[in-house]
Design a protein around this motif. Structure first.
Motif, PDB file in Angstrom:
ATOM      1  N   ALA A  32       0.819  -1.204   0.000  1.00  0.00           N
ATOM      2  CA  ALA A  32       0.000   0.000   0.000  1.00  0.00           C
ATOM      3  C   ALA A  32       0.855   1.257   0.000  1.00  0.00           C
ATOM      4  O   ALA A  32       0.555   2.238  -0.694  1.00  0.00           O
ATOM      5  CB  ALA A  32      -0.927  -0.004   1.216  1.00  0.00           C
ATOM      6  N   GLN A  33       1.953   1.244   0.763  1.00  0.00           N
ATOM      7  CA  GLN A  33       2.836   2.406   0.820  1.00  0.00           C
ATOM      8  C   GLN A  33       3.428   2.714  -0.547  1.00  0.00           C
ATOM      9  O   GLN A  33       3.519   3.881  -0.959  1.00  0.00           O
ATOM     10  CB  GLN A  33       3.964   2.164   1.828  1.00  0.00           C
ATOM     11  N   GLY A  34       3.833   1.669  -1.264  1.00  0.00           N
ATOM     12  CA  GLY A  34       4.393   1.877  -2.592  1.00  0.00           C
ATOM     13  C   GLY A  34       3.396   2.489  -3.555  1.00  0.00           C
ATOM     14  O   GLY A  34       3.737   3.394  -4.343  1.00  0.00           O
ATOM     15  N   ILE A  35       2.156   2.017  -3.509  1.00  0.00           N
ATOM     16  CA  ILE A  35       1.118   2.583  -4.386  1.00  0.00           C
ATOM     17  C   ILE A  35       0.872   4.039  -4.022  1.00  0.00           C
ATOM     18  O   ILE A  35       0.777   4.912  -4.900  1.00  0.00           O
ATOM     19  CB  ILE A  35      -0.172   1.763  -4.286  1.00  0.00           C
ATOM     20  N   LYS A  36       0.773   4.318  -2.719  1.00  0.00           N
ATOM     21  CA  LYS A  36       0.508   5.688  -2.283  1.00  0.00           C
ATOM     22  C   LYS A  36       1.635   6.630  -2.697  1.00  0.00           C
ATOM     23  O   LYS A  36       1.397   7.768  -3.122  1.00  0.00           O
ATOM     24  CB  LYS A  36       0.312   5.699  -0.773  1.00  0.00           C
ATOM     25  N   ASP A  37       2.886   6.172  -2.591  1.00  0.00           N
ATOM     26  CA  ASP A  37       4.020   7.036  -2.903  1.00  0.00           C
ATOM     27  C   ASP A  37       4.222   7.238  -4.396  1.00  0.00           C
ATOM     28  O   ASP A  37       4.643   8.321  -4.827  1.00  0.00           O
ATOM     29  CB  ASP A  37       5.296   6.456  -2.293  1.00  0.00           C
ATOM     30  N   TRP A  38       3.957   6.200  -5.202  1.00  0.00           N
ATOM     31  CA  TRP A  38       4.289   6.268  -6.623  1.00  0.00           C
ATOM     32  C   TRP A  38       3.084   6.429  -7.537  1.00  0.00           C
ATOM     33  O   TRP A  38       3.244   6.839  -8.688  1.00  0.00           O
ATOM     34  CB  TRP A  38       5.094   5.025  -7.036  1.00  0.00           C
ATOM     35  N   ARG A  39       1.895   6.145  -7.051  1.00  0.00           N
ATOM     36  CA  ARG A  39       0.676   6.386  -7.816  1.00  0.00           C
ATOM     37  C   ARG A  39      -0.371   7.026  -6.897  1.00  0.00           C
ATOM     38  O   ARG A  39      -1.443   6.476  -6.669  1.00  0.00           O
ATOM     39  CB  ARG A  39       0.136   5.094  -8.427  1.00  0.00           C
ATOM     40  N   PRO A  40      -0.054   8.199  -6.338  1.00  0.00           N
ATOM     41  CA  PRO A  40      -0.978   8.821  -5.378  1.00  0.00           C
ATOM     42  C   PRO A  40      -2.352   9.099  -5.962  1.00  0.00           C
ATOM     43  O   PRO A  40      -3.342   9.122  -5.225  1.00  0.00           O
ATOM     44  CB  PRO A  40      -0.252  10.111  -4.979  1.00  0.00           C
ATOM     45  N   GLU A  41      -2.409   9.292  -7.277  1.00  0.00           N
ATOM     46  CA  GLU A  41      -3.704   9.548  -7.904  1.00  0.00           C
ATOM     47  C   GLU A  41      -4.641   8.344  -7.826  1.00  0.00           C
ATOM     48  O   GLU A  41      -5.858   8.473  -7.995  1.00  0.00           O
ATOM     49  CB  GLU A  41      -3.513   9.978  -9.363  1.00  0.00           C
ATOM     50  N   ASN A  42      -4.061   7.162  -7.571  1.00  0.00           N
ATOM     51  CA  ASN A  42      -4.873   5.944  -7.475  1.00  0.00           C
ATOM     52  C   ASN A  42      -5.227   5.579  -6.033  1.00  0.00           C
ATOM     53  O   ASN A  42      -5.904   4.579  -5.803  1.00  0.00           O
ATOM     54  CB  ASN A  42      -4.136   4.763  -8.116  1.00  0.00           C
ATOM     55  N   ALA A  43      -4.757   6.356  -5.073  1.00  0.00           N
ATOM     56  CA  ALA A  43      -4.950   6.019  -3.661  1.00  0.00           C
ATOM     57  C   ALA A  43      -6.014   6.927  -3.053  1.00  0.00           C
ATOM     58  O   ALA A  43      -5.720   8.031  -2.586  1.00  0.00           O
ATOM     59  CB  ALA A  43      -3.628   6.151  -2.902  1.00  0.00           C
ATOM     60  N   VAL A  44      -7.251   6.462  -3.048  1.00  0.00           N
ATOM     61  CA  VAL A  44      -8.364   7.265  -2.541  1.00  0.00           C
ATOM     62  C   VAL A  44      -8.329   7.372  -1.021  1.00  0.00           C
ATOM     63  O   VAL A  44      -8.504   8.450  -0.445  1.00  0.00           O
ATOM     64  CB  VAL A  44      -9.709   6.665  -2.991  1.00  0.00           C
ATOM     65  N   ALA A  45      -8.102   6.234  -0.347  1.00  0.00           N
ATOM     66  CA  ALA A  45      -8.186   6.191   1.110  1.00  0.00           C
ATOM     67  C   ALA A  45      -7.578   4.892   1.599  1.00  0.00           C
ATOM     68  O   ALA A  45      -7.181   4.028   0.804  1.00  0.00           O
ATOM     69  CB  ALA A  45      -9.640   6.296   1.559  1.00  0.00           C
ATOM     70  N   GLN A  46      -7.499   4.764   2.934  1.00  0.00           N
ATOM     71  CA  GLN A  46      -7.041   3.527   3.549  1.00  0.00           C
ATOM     72  C   GLN A  46      -8.149   2.953   4.425  1.00  0.00           C
ATOM     73  O   GLN A  46      -8.991   3.679   4.953  1.00  0.00           O
ATOM     74  CB  GLN A  46      -5.785   3.762   4.380  1.00  0.00           C
ATOM     75  N   PHE A  47      -8.129   1.607   4.545  1.00  0.00           N
ATOM     76  CA  PHE A  47      -9.074   0.916   5.432  1.00  0.00           C
ATOM     77  C   PHE A  47      -8.248   0.139   6.444  1.00  0.00           C
ATOM     78  O   PHE A  47      -7.475  -0.752   6.073  1.00  0.00           O
ATOM     79  CB  PHE A  47      -9.969  -0.036   4.639  1.00  0.00           C
ATOM     80  N   ARG A  48      -8.394   0.480   7.731  1.00  0.00           N
ATOM     81  CA  ARG A  48      -7.628  -0.169   8.780  1.00  0.00           C
ATOM     82  C   ARG A  48      -8.553  -0.859   9.767  1.00  0.00           C
ATOM     83  O   ARG A  48      -9.596  -0.310  10.145  1.00  0.00           O
ATOM     84  CB  ARG A  48      -6.752   0.856   9.514  1.00  0.00           C
ATOM     85  N   MET A  49      -8.157  -2.050  10.181  1.00  0.00           N
ATOM     86  CA  MET A  49      -8.894  -2.798  11.183  1.00  0.00           C
ATOM     87  C   MET A  49      -8.334  -2.497  12.572  1.00  0.00           C
ATOM     88  O   MET A  49      -7.260  -1.894  12.709  1.00  0.00           O
ATOM     89  CB  MET A  49      -8.803  -4.298  10.882  1.00  0.00           C
ATOM     90  N   ALA A  50      -9.052  -2.949  13.589  1.00  0.00           N
ATOM     91  CA  ALA A  50      -8.579  -2.792  14.958  1.00  0.00           C
ATOM     92  C   ALA A  50      -7.217  -3.459  15.104  1.00  0.00           C
ATOM     93  O   ALA A  50      -6.992  -4.561  14.595  1.00  0.00           O
ATOM     94  CB  ALA A  50      -9.582  -3.416  15.929  1.00  0.00           C
ATOM     95  N   GLY A  51      -6.292  -2.787  15.764  1.00  0.00           N
ATOM     96  CA  GLY A  51      -4.959  -3.339  15.968  1.00  0.00           C
ATOM     97  C   GLY A  51      -3.972  -3.022  14.879  1.00  0.00           C
ATOM     98  O   GLY A  51      -2.800  -3.420  14.967  1.00  0.00           O
ATOM     99  N   CYS A  52      -4.388  -2.303  13.839  1.00  0.00           N
ATOM    100  CA  CYS A  52      -3.466  -1.954  12.759  1.00  0.00           C
ATOM    101  C   CYS A  52      -2.467  -0.908  13.245  1.00  0.00           C
ATOM    102  O   CYS A  52      -2.847   0.126  13.793  1.00  0.00           O
ATOM    103  CB  CYS A  52      -4.249  -1.412  11.559  1.00  0.00           C
TER     104      CYS A  52
END
Length: 334
Positions: free
Chosen positions: A22-42
């Motif tokens: 996910a970090q790689g996508i966010k850093d190199w294709r930020p236009e494709n990263a709308v949001a993050q979904f995190r569960m409890a304990g993430c």
């Protein structure tokens, strides 16, 4: 084709490094990263908005991407409720894990019922040849590391971007799930049958113009007892003209191997170069890429200067400071 943009699923990732896809996508294709979904304990956070499935859908996300790379590449039972709900909400799902989506009957059943698609990125899509070692035209750079997840992909992407900015002929060659999700193509090397791994890299980086560079994404480490095989396949199949050493200086042991210390950069340089010369006697080590994300700016500059003085090679953090000096060194390769 995987539909963009993405909702990046971090699940219950134990640390930031576990969310490297996910970090790689966010850093190199930020236009494709709308949001993050995190569960409890993430314990990972990309700095993106945390959204529910409905919120992300309303924001335009089309595919939920499993952005976690855990040891063994398994789909956690704890994730299943979210993945099923994502399919019900109208998302496709993409994953680069070894544990394939298509092998999960409950996910397949819901996807079929909802008309959604499951994308397993870590599945070879071609039949690869056995490597023959025949020299190929064009030039190739390979990133090799002291450990896993030290910045080999980031180094290759940064070098490719700088080459393109200069008008040089360059192609980033993805060899792992994150690179494939970023660029849309490549070889999922660690899912290729062992006899064909080196051949798959020959196939990935074929004959090209004499002044064209294939920038090959590195994997694993020759010193990592779990993943050294993929590294050697890249070295022999890639026939690199140039190696860039990659290192992360704050580790106290190899990733996933508490009983193993990181090798020195000099040891990686010497071993990688000797093995690379088997397939390309002209190969040379041209620079060092240091992942300084856990160092202050002052600490980073001091560390880079020390490494450069000790090894006599340009030492940079190409993501933090730019890849210009690495590209200068590659441009000088005969």
């Amino acid at each position: 084709m995987i539909k963009t943009p993405y909702l990046l699923f971090l699940g219950d990732a134990p640390d930031q490094l576990a969310a490297k896809v996910a970090q790689g996508i966010k850093d190199w294709r930020p236009e494709n990263a709308v949001a993050q979904f995190r569960m409890a304990g993430c314990n990972a956070d990309l700095g993106l908005a945390d959204m529910t499935l409905d919120q992300a859908k309303a924001a335009g996300a089309k595919t939920l991407v499993i952005g976690v790379a855990n040891r063994g590449g398994v789909i956690s039972a704890a994730w299943k409720e979210v993945l099923v709900a994502a399919l019900d909400a109208g998302f496709d799902i993409a994953s680069g894990l070894h544990n394939l989506l298509r092998d999960e009957p409950d996910l397949v059943a819901v996807a079929n019922a909802q008309g959604r698609r499951l994308f397993d990125v870590r599945v070879p899509t071609e039949e690869y040849p056995i490597a023959n070692g025949v020299p190929r035209t064009g030039k190739r750079m390979l990133a090799v590391g002291t450990d896993c997840s030290v910045g080999k992909m980031y180094t290759a992407l940064a070098v490719d971007a700088e080459m393109r900015a200069r008008g040089m002929k360059s192609t980033f060659r993805a060899t792992g799930q994150t690179g494939i999700l970023i660029t849309g193509g490549g070889v999922p090397l660690d899912a290729v049958i062992a006899d064909f791994m080196a051949g798959s890299i020959e196939h990935l980086s074929p004959d090209n113009d004499p002044d064209h560079w294939d920038i090959i994404e590195g994997q694993g480490s020759l010193f990592h007892v779990s993943y050294s095989g993929v590294t050697l396949a890249l070295i022999h199949g890639g026939q690199p003209d140039a190696l860039v050493l990659c290192h992360e200086p704050t580790r106290d042991h190899m990733r996933g191997l508490p009983g193993y210390q990181l090798p020195s950069m000099a040891a990686v340089r010497d071993l990688a170069l000797s093995l690379a010369k088997v397939a390309n006697p002209a190969c040379q080590v041209v620079g060092i890429s240091v992942n300084t994300q856990h160092l202050s700016e002052a600490e980073a500059k001091t560390y880079l200067a020390t490494v450069e003085a000790e090894l006599g090679l340009p030492a940079v953090d190409p993501f933090r400071h730019g890849a210009e000096r690495l590209v200068d060194a590659l441009a000088a390769v005969g």
